[in-house]
Design a protein around this motif. Sequence first.
Motif, mmCIF file in Angstrom:
data_model
loop_
_atom_site.group_PDB
_atom_site.id
_atom_site.type_symbol
_atom_site.label_atom_id
_atom_site.label_comp_id
_atom_site.label_asym_id
_atom_site.label_seq_id
_atom_site.Cartn_x
_atom_site.Cartn_y
_atom_site.Cartn_z
ATOM 1 N N THR A 14 0.817 -1.221 0.000
ATOM 2 C CA THR A 14 0.000 0.000 0.000
ATOM 3 C C THR A 14 0.848 1.267 0.000
ATOM 4 O O THR A 14 0.313 2.367 -0.221
ATOM 5 C CB THR A 14 -0.938 0.027 1.222
ATOM 6 O OG1 THR A 14 -0.152 0.109 2.423
ATOM 7 C CG2 THR A 14 -1.810 -1.208 1.258
ATOM 8 N N LEU A 15 2.146 1.128 0.237
ATOM 9 C CA LEU A 15 3.012 2.309 0.371
ATOM 10 C C LEU A 15 4.079 2.441 -0.717
ATOM 11 O O LEU A 15 4.664 3.508 -0.878
ATOM 12 C CB LEU A 15 3.710 2.287 1.737
ATOM 13 C CG LEU A 15 2.832 2.473 2.975
ATOM 14 C CD1 LEU A 15 3.670 2.309 4.236
ATOM 15 C CD2 LEU A 15 2.179 3.837 2.955
ATOM 16 N N ILE A 16 4.332 1.382 -1.440
ATOM 17 C CA ILE A 16 5.468 1.358 -2.363
ATOM 18 C C ILE A 16 5.481 2.552 -3.312
ATOM 19 O O ILE A 16 6.490 3.257 -3.432
ATOM 20 C CB ILE A 16 5.473 0.038 -3.161
ATOM 21 C CG1 ILE A 16 5.857 -1.123 -2.242
ATOM 22 C CG2 ILE A 16 6.448 0.113 -4.341
ATOM 23 C CD1 ILE A 16 5.597 -2.477 -2.833
ATOM 24 N N THR A 47 15.444 9.911 -7.037
ATOM 25 C CA THR A 47 16.685 9.323 -6.519
ATOM 26 C C THR A 47 16.475 7.953 -5.868
ATOM 27 O O THR A 47 17.428 7.361 -5.368
ATOM 28 C CB THR A 47 17.352 10.269 -5.499
ATOM 29 O OG1 THR A 47 16.428 10.523 -4.434
ATOM 30 C CG2 THR A 47 17.765 11.576 -6.157
ATOM 31 N N THR A 48 15.241 7.438 -5.854
ATOM 32 C CA THR A 48 15.010 6.096 -5.298
ATOM 33 C C THR A 48 15.688 5.059 -6.189
ATOM 34 O O THR A 48 15.499 5.046 -7.395
ATOM 35 C CB THR A 48 13.506 5.777 -5.213
ATOM 36 O OG1 THR A 48 12.854 6.760 -4.402
ATOM 37 C CG2 THR A 48 13.281 4.401 -4.600
ATOM 38 N N GLU A 49 16.488 4.191 -5.582
ATOM 39 C CA GLU A 49 17.170 3.144 -6.354
ATOM 40 C C GLU A 49 16.656 1.756 -6.025
ATOM 41 O O GLU A 49 16.563 0.904 -6.903
ATOM 42 C CB GLU A 49 18.688 3.189 -6.128
ATOM 43 C CG GLU A 49 19.419 2.135 -6.931
ATOM 44 C CD GLU A 49 20.902 2.397 -7.067
ATOM 45 O OE1 GLU A 49 21.669 1.428 -7.131
ATOM 46 O OE2 GLU A 49 21.300 3.582 -7.117
ATOM 47 N N LEU A 83 7.422 -8.073 -4.780
ATOM 48 C CA LEU A 83 8.735 -7.874 -5.415
ATOM 49 C C LEU A 83 8.575 -7.685 -6.920
ATOM 50 O O LEU A 83 9.241 -6.837 -7.527
ATOM 51 C CB LEU A 83 9.645 -9.063 -5.117
ATOM 52 C CG LEU A 83 10.075 -9.224 -3.655
ATOM 53 C CD1 LEU A 83 10.777 -10.561 -3.464
ATOM 54 C CD2 LEU A 83 10.973 -8.073 -3.206
ATOM 55 N N THR A 84 7.682 -8.442 -7.527
ATOM 56 C CA THR A 84 7.410 -8.299 -8.961
ATOM 57 C C THR A 84 6.828 -6.921 -9.262
ATOM 58 O O THR A 84 7.180 -6.287 -10.265
ATOM 59 C CB THR A 84 6.451 -9.395 -9.437
ATOM 60 O OG1 THR A 84 7.020 -10.687 -9.160
ATOM 61 C CG2 THR A 84 6.186 -9.287 -10.937
ATOM 62 N N LEU A 85 5.950 -6.435 -8.383
ATOM 63 C CA LEU A 85 5.375 -5.095 -8.548
ATOM 64 C C LEU A 85 6.463 -4.031 -8.521
ATOM 65 O O LEU A 85 6.449 -3.101 -9.341
ATOM 66 C CB LEU A 85 4.353 -4.831 -7.434
ATOM 67 C CG LEU A 85 3.808 -3.397 -7.337
ATOM 68 C CD1 LEU A 85 3.042 -3.029 -8.606
ATOM 69 C CD2 LEU A 85 2.923 -3.247 -6.101
ATOM 70 N N LEU A 124 7.443 -1.356 -11.525
ATOM 71 C CA LEU A 124 7.444 0.093 -11.324
ATOM 72 C C LEU A 124 8.796 0.720 -11.647
ATOM 73 O O LEU A 124 8.993 1.916 -11.455
ATOM 74 C CB LEU A 124 7.048 0.411 -9.877
ATOM 75 C CG LEU A 124 5.589 0.109 -9.517
ATOM 76 C CD1 LEU A 124 5.373 0.206 -8.010
ATOM 77 C CD2 LEU A 124 4.632 1.044 -10.259
ATOM 78 N N GLY A 125 9.723 -0.095 -12.122
ATOM 79 C CA GLY A 125 11.012 0.415 -12.573
ATOM 80 C C GLY A 125 12.067 0.545 -11.494
ATOM 81 O O GLY A 125 13.098 1.200 -11.698
#
Length: 214
Positions: free
Chosen positions: A73-75, A82-84, A100-102, A106-107
């Motif tokens: 719900t937060l990802i 800058t999120t890696e 994990l697949t999601l 989302l890149g």
Amino acid sequence: MCQIAVSLHSGPKLNLDKTLKSLASARADFLHIDVMDGHFVPEIDFGQKLVQEISQNCQISLDIHMMVEKPETLIEQYIFPTTEIIGIHVESTPHIHRILTLIKKLGQKCEVIINPGTPVSAIIPVLRLVDQVMVMSVDPGTSGANFIDSTIEKVKLLDELRRQNNYHYQIKADGSIDDHNIVKLTKAGLDIAVVGSFIFKDNLAGQIAKLKSK
């Protein structure tokens, strides 16, 4: 030599901008962001708006550690320029593969995390999928607790599984890491050390350099 992810949870929150500039000068490899919901762990820390401002004011890559229930719900709230990487505890969801697949869709790079009481066998089904595996070397939400020595054996096993199966994940550990136990961890196969208290107890650049010299 390990890369160093600096845990901002362990540092001062006032004058955070000054801290970020110091960490950039000290060549920290990642900013480790402990997103805490007060349920999966007792504390609450690093809401979406604060992390957004960190991303806008510092170019160090963000390493998002979801210490929350229902992480799915937060990802999307924590995906910034800058999120890696986004890490999920296997203990926090019955749907670890799906989440994990999601993250990948989302890149973002994805990471699976195990608590001290969770065996490596619990995450074997997703090892071919993940970019990183993080082993907690203290119980989550217990900053400053003693380092748990069995972490070293878990790192060693993850390194063996990586070589045997030609997996490409990096291995990370988080919790009470210092200039002594990092030597054993690196020898066991560690790639990234999450460090907080050790770095913030003295000159930031000097402490990071000390860790990278091991």
